[in-house]
Design a protein around this motif. Structure first.
Motif, PDB file in Angstrom:
ATOM      1  N   ALA A  17       1.868   1.036  15.466  1.00 29.56           N
ATOM      2  CA  ALA A  17       2.377   0.257  14.334  1.00 29.56           C
ATOM      3  C   ALA A  17       1.485   0.430  13.107  1.00 29.56           C
ATOM      4  CB  ALA A  17       2.482  -1.220  14.711  1.00 29.56           C
ATOM      5  N   ASN A  18       0.170   0.445  13.318  1.00 28.05           N
ATOM      6  CA  ASN A  18      -0.751   0.647  12.189  1.00 28.05           C
ATOM      7  C   ASN A  18      -0.559   2.025  11.573  1.00 28.05           C
ATOM      8  OD1 ASN A  18      -1.909  -1.892  12.499  1.00 28.05           O
ATOM      9  ND2 ASN A  18      -3.522  -1.163  13.855  1.00 28.05           N
ATOM     10  N   ALA A  19      -0.362   3.041  12.431  1.00 24.73           N
ATOM     11  CA  ALA A  19      -0.142   4.390  11.920  1.00 24.73           C
ATOM     12  C   ALA A  19       1.161   4.471  11.135  1.00 24.73           C
ATOM     13  CB  ALA A  19      -0.132   5.392  13.078  1.00 24.73           C
ATOM     14  N   ALA A  20       2.199   3.806  11.629  1.00 27.32           N
ATOM     15  CA  ALA A  20       3.479   3.804  10.910  1.00 27.32           C
ATOM     16  C   ALA A  20       3.346   3.106   9.564  1.00 27.32           C
ATOM     17  CB  ALA A  20       4.549   3.127  11.764  1.00 27.32           C
ATOM     18  N   SER A  21       2.556   2.029   9.530  1.00 25.03           N
ATOM     19  CA  SER A  21       2.339   1.329   8.265  1.00 25.03           C
ATOM     20  C   SER A  21       1.614   2.219   7.263  1.00 25.03           C
ATOM     21  CB  SER A  21       1.529   0.047   8.520  1.00 25.03           C
ATOM     22  OG  SER A  21       1.218  -0.608   7.309  1.00 25.03           O
ATOM     23  N   SER A  22       0.590   2.955   7.736  1.00 25.48           N
ATOM     24  CA  SER A  22      -0.138   3.867   6.851  1.00 25.48           C
ATOM     25  C   SER A  22       0.772   4.976   6.354  1.00 25.48           C
ATOM     26  CB  SER A  22      -1.343   4.471   7.584  1.00 25.48           C
ATOM     27  OG  SER A  22      -2.265   3.465   7.950  1.00 25.48           O
ATOM     28  N   ARG A  23       1.636   5.467   7.226  1.00 25.19           N
ATOM     29  CA  ARG A  23       2.568   6.525   6.830  1.00 25.19           C
ATOM     30  C   ARG A  23       3.543   6.014   5.768  1.00 25.19           C
ATOM     31  NH1 ARG A  23       1.784  11.499   6.896  1.00 25.19           N
ATOM     32  NH2 ARG A  23       0.913  11.310   9.008  1.00 25.19           N
ATOM     33  N   ALA A  24       3.981   4.773   5.920  1.00 27.61           N
ATOM     34  CA  ALA A  24       4.878   4.201   4.918  1.00 27.61           C
ATOM     35  C   ALA A  24       4.153   4.006   3.583  1.00 27.61           C
ATOM     36  CB  ALA A  24       5.438   2.874   5.419  1.00 27.61           C
ATOM     37  N   GLN A  25       2.892   3.564   3.639  1.00 25.84           N
ATOM     38  CA  GLN A  25       2.120   3.368   2.414  1.00 25.84           C
ATOM     39  C   GLN A  25       1.893   4.681   1.675  1.00 25.84           C
ATOM     40  OE1 GLN A  25       0.914   0.458   1.006  1.00 25.84           O
ATOM     41  NE2 GLN A  25       2.099  -0.651   2.536  1.00 25.84           N
ATOM     42  N   ALA A  26       1.885   5.791   2.408  1.00 28.80           N
ATOM     43  CA  ALA A  26       1.622   7.092   1.793  1.00 28.80           C
ATOM     44  C   ALA A  26       2.719   7.497   0.820  1.00 28.80           C
ATOM     45  CB  ALA A  26       1.476   8.161   2.874  1.00 28.80           C
ATOM     46  N   ALA A  27       3.900   6.883   0.926  1.00 30.71           N
ATOM     47  CA  ALA A  27       5.006   7.235   0.035  1.00 30.71           C
ATOM     48  C   ALA A  27       4.940   6.506  -1.302  1.00 30.71           C
ATOM     49  CB  ALA A  27       6.333   6.937   0.726  1.00 30.71           C
ATOM     50  N   LEU A  28       4.101   5.492  -1.425  1.00 29.26           N
ATOM     51  CA  LEU A  28       4.068   4.703  -2.657  1.00 29.26           C
ATOM     52  C   LEU A  28       3.654   5.513  -3.898  1.00 29.26           C
ATOM     53  CD1 LEU A  28       2.579   1.316  -1.361  1.00 29.26           C
ATOM     54  CD2 LEU A  28       4.970   1.909  -1.804  1.00 29.26           C
ATOM     55  N   PRO A  29       2.653   6.405  -3.806  1.00 24.97           N
ATOM     56  CA  PRO A  29       2.276   7.164  -5.009  1.00 24.97           C
ATOM     57  C   PRO A  29       3.379   8.095  -5.524  1.00 24.97           C
ATOM     58  CG  PRO A  29       0.503   7.216  -3.390  1.00 24.97           C
ATOM     59  CD  PRO A  29       1.700   6.643  -2.707  1.00 24.97           C
ATOM     60  N   LEU A  30       4.403   8.351  -4.725  1.00 26.20           N
ATOM     61  CA  LEU A  30       5.484   9.231  -5.178  1.00 26.20           C
ATOM     62  C   LEU A  30       6.214   8.659  -6.392  1.00 26.20           C
ATOM     63  CD1 LEU A  30       6.998  10.372  -1.759  1.00 26.20           C
ATOM     64  CD2 LEU A  30       5.574  11.708  -3.320  1.00 26.20           C
ATOM     65  N   LYS A  31       6.051   7.369  -6.623  1.00 29.92           N
ATOM     66  CA  LYS A  31       6.689   6.753  -7.795  1.00 29.92           C
ATOM     67  C   LYS A  31       6.198   7.393  -9.078  1.00 29.92           C
ATOM     68  CE  LYS A  31       7.532   2.281 -10.004  1.00 29.92           C
ATOM     69  NZ  LYS A  31       7.280   0.825  -9.948  1.00 29.92           N
ATOM     70  N   GLY A  32       4.954   7.865  -9.083  1.00 33.03           N
ATOM     71  CA  GLY A  32       4.404   8.510 -10.274  1.00 33.03           C
ATOM     72  C   GLY A  32       4.574  10.010 -10.264  1.00 33.03           C
ATOM     73  N   ILE A  33       5.313  10.558  -9.283  1.00 35.49           N
ATOM     74  CA  ILE A  33       5.478  12.004  -9.168  1.00 35.49           C
ATOM     75  C   ILE A  33       6.945  12.412  -9.268  1.00 35.49           C
ATOM     76  CG2 ILE A  33       5.109  14.002  -7.679  1.00 35.49           C
ATOM     77  CD1 ILE A  33       2.772  12.478  -6.429  1.00 35.49           C
ATOM     78  N   LEU A  34       7.808  11.690  -8.552  1.00 35.09           N
ATOM     79  CA  LEU A  34       9.219  12.040  -8.499  1.00 35.09           C
ATOM     80  C   LEU A  34      10.018  11.279  -9.549  1.00 35.09           C
ATOM     81  CD1 LEU A  34       9.774  12.012  -4.628  1.00 35.09           C
ATOM     82  CD2 LEU A  34       9.214  13.952  -6.104  1.00 35.09           C
ATOM     83  N   PRO A  35      11.131  11.854 -10.005  1.00 33.73           N
ATOM     84  CA  PRO A  35      11.992  11.129 -10.954  1.00 33.73           C
ATOM     85  C   PRO A  35      12.558   9.874 -10.311  1.00 33.73           C
ATOM     86  CG  PRO A  35      12.541  13.471 -10.871  1.00 33.73           C
ATOM     87  CD  PRO A  35      11.622  13.213  -9.728  1.00 33.73           C
ATOM     88  N   SER A  36      12.883   8.923 -11.144  1.00 30.86           N
ATOM     89  CA  SER A  36      13.498   7.689 -10.666  1.00 30.86           C
ATOM     90  C   SER A  36      14.710   7.379 -11.529  1.00 30.86           C
ATOM     91  CB  SER A  36      12.506   6.522 -10.698  1.00 30.86           C
ATOM     92  OG  SER A  36      12.083   6.273 -12.029  1.00 30.86           O
ATOM     93  N   ALA A  37      15.701   6.770 -10.921  1.00 29.23           N
ATOM     94  CA  ALA A  37      16.926   6.396 -11.638  1.00 29.23           C
ATOM     95  C   ALA A  37      17.283   4.968 -11.272  1.00 29.23           C
ATOM     96  CB  ALA A  37      18.066   7.349 -11.278  1.00 29.23           C
TER      97      ALA A  37
END
Length: 468
Positions: free
Chosen positions: A47-67
């Motif tokens: 569960a801790n590893a899954a949480s860390s993996r989910a947190q890893a996607a947060l910086p994508l907000k500053g990389i990928l386009p958003s609509a």
């Protein structure tokens, strides 16, 4: 009618003859598979590893386009807002320029709708932050795998520890019966005048000592099975049935001879890999903190609708733009972030070095532990053989009237103790083999190969006599 508490019923049921034998014995391979799925530590680490993996996607907000889609309603009498709303709705007429109307407009309604696209152009802190988060997530996965390996080693230890407890019960059951038989024989000889009352008392004391040991062994066996069940992740800790005897000395020695040497295998350990990935993540985080000092550039595009009463109605308008920002001074917060990230990177590097050294020490110590366990098993086997032969000779002399009851009881006690010590030494070797495999980064579950050599049924000897 009085109600007996469930916990007392469960404990009493475990102590009843034939209870354990009624269940199908759990194999080590099945115990390992169950622990992989259900062990509490494994589930928490996963569960801790899954949480860390989910947190890893947060910086994508500053990389990928958003609509995004926007909608809202505004009603205003603000002169600028009212005129601007009328203009956005393409409803301006010459009457709208009447000074009285401009200064004191009537309430104007506006239903807004918008389609917004934001495109990051250059955000260095987001890119480096994403790399740091991914490395941290990989480190979490590695630690979850290391937890699973460590759990497997603990399962091997707990499983064969419970088997050893059952084997101890069987040995002490046999010793108790022999002691009780000796008491009856001495009582007969007292009546015949062949021995004294003191001999009878000595035999009774010895029988009581062995029976006391048996009671303690049964208690330990129940506790060992419950601890094994908890390690497997079971909430019902009273439903574990295990074999009645450890694999033979020759089988365990053969497995030990096939055990790989320490070598450089510790470099593949998942905890070392986790430390390496943690250091990599810390270095990337330091780069992220440094990148916050750089300018940021982002683009955007808007498609807006304005209507007096309907969402996404009226003639739309569009806006396209690029915006750059550069924080020159933020109260020294950026510098503090860089300094903190640099310190964390140094700490992570030190942790990586420590993990490598610790792995090497553990691997070397575990290899020596296997050698030591083999030597102790050899000594225990020799002592058990000698004690058994000594007991046979004293028993023969006793039958010829050349040895006392005390000598016979002493020889029997020594033989029982040596047999228990031999079983304990065999278990210590099994545990040493499991710990060695863990220390070099191998799978402790390989000891499941011993399943075929383990007694397939629970301790039937213990269950035959409810009076013991």
């Amino acid at each position: 009618m009085r109600t007996i508490p469930y916990s007392l019923v469960a404990v009493a049921a475990l102590a009843l003859p034939g209870f354990a034998a009624a269940q199908s014995p759990l194999r080590l391979a099945d115990a390992l598979a169950e622990a992989d799925r259900r062990a509490f530590a494994n589930r928490q680490a996963s569960a801790n590893a899954a949480s860390s993996r989910a947190q890893a996607a947060l910086p994508l907000k500053g990389i990928l386009p958003s609509a995004r889609v926007e909608g809202g309603f505004v009603r205003t009498t603000d002169p600028i807002g009212a005129f601007g709303t009328t203009l956005r709705q393409r409803a301006v007429t010459p009457a709208a320029f009447d000074p009285a109307r401009l200064n004191d407009p009537a309430p104007v309604n506006n239903v807004t709708g918008g389609l917004v696209l934001e495109v990051p152009v250059f955000n260095a802190d987001a890119l480096t932050g994403w790399r740091a988060a991914r490395s941290a997530a990989d480190a979490g996965d590695a630690m979850a795998e290391w937890t699973a390996v460590s759990t497997r080693a603990m399962v091997v230890k707990a499983y064969y520890g419970a088997v050893l407890a059952e084997e101890k019960v069987a040995m002490l059951t046999q010793a108790t019966r022999a002691a009780q038989a000796a008491v009856r024989q001495v009582e007969s000889m007292v009546r015949q005048g062949l021995v004294t009352k003191a001999d009878q008392l000595q035999a009774s004391v010895r029988a009581g000592e062995v029976q006391s040991q048996l009671l303690g062994a049964r208690h330990d066996a129940i506790t060992a099975r419950q601890q094994l069940a908890m390690l497997l992740g079971r909430t019902d800790t009273n439903a574990v049935s295990i074999p009645s005897a450890l694999p033979s000395d020759s089988v365990v020695r053969a497995f030990a001879r096939a055990t790989p040497a320490a070598g450089g295998a510790h470099l593949t350990r998942d905890d070392v890999r986790a430390a390496q990935l943690g250091a990599k993540a810390a270095v990337a985080d330091r780069q992220r903190a440094t990148a916050t000092l750089l300018p940021r550039v982002n683009g955007f595009a808007r498609y807006d609708y304005n209507s007096p009463a309907t969402l996404y109605a009226g003639k739309p308008n569009w806006t396209v733009g690029v915006m750059g920002s550069w924080s020159l001074f933020g109260g020294a917060s950026e510098l503090a972030d860089v300094a903190g990230a640099s310190a964390r990177a140094r700490n992570a590097r030190a942790s990586e070095d420590a993990a490598k050294v610790n792995a090497r020490i553990e691997a070397d110590a575990a290899a020596r532990g296997v050698v030591l366990a083999l030597q102790r098993l050899d000594l225990a086997t020799s002592a058990a053989t000698q004690s058994t032969e000594a007991h046979r000779l004293v028993e023969k002399r006793y039958g010829g009237g050349l040895a006392t009851v005390a000598e016979l009881l002493g020889a029997e006690s020594a033989a029982t103790g040596a047999a228990l010590a031999q079983a304990a030494a065999r278990y210590a070797l099994i545990d040493a083999l499991a710990q060695h495999r863990r220390a070099i980064g191998a799978d402790p579950g390989a000891l499941a190969q011993l399943d075929a050599t383990t007694s397939p049924s629970t301790n039937d000897v213990r269950n035959e006599d409810p009076t013991l």
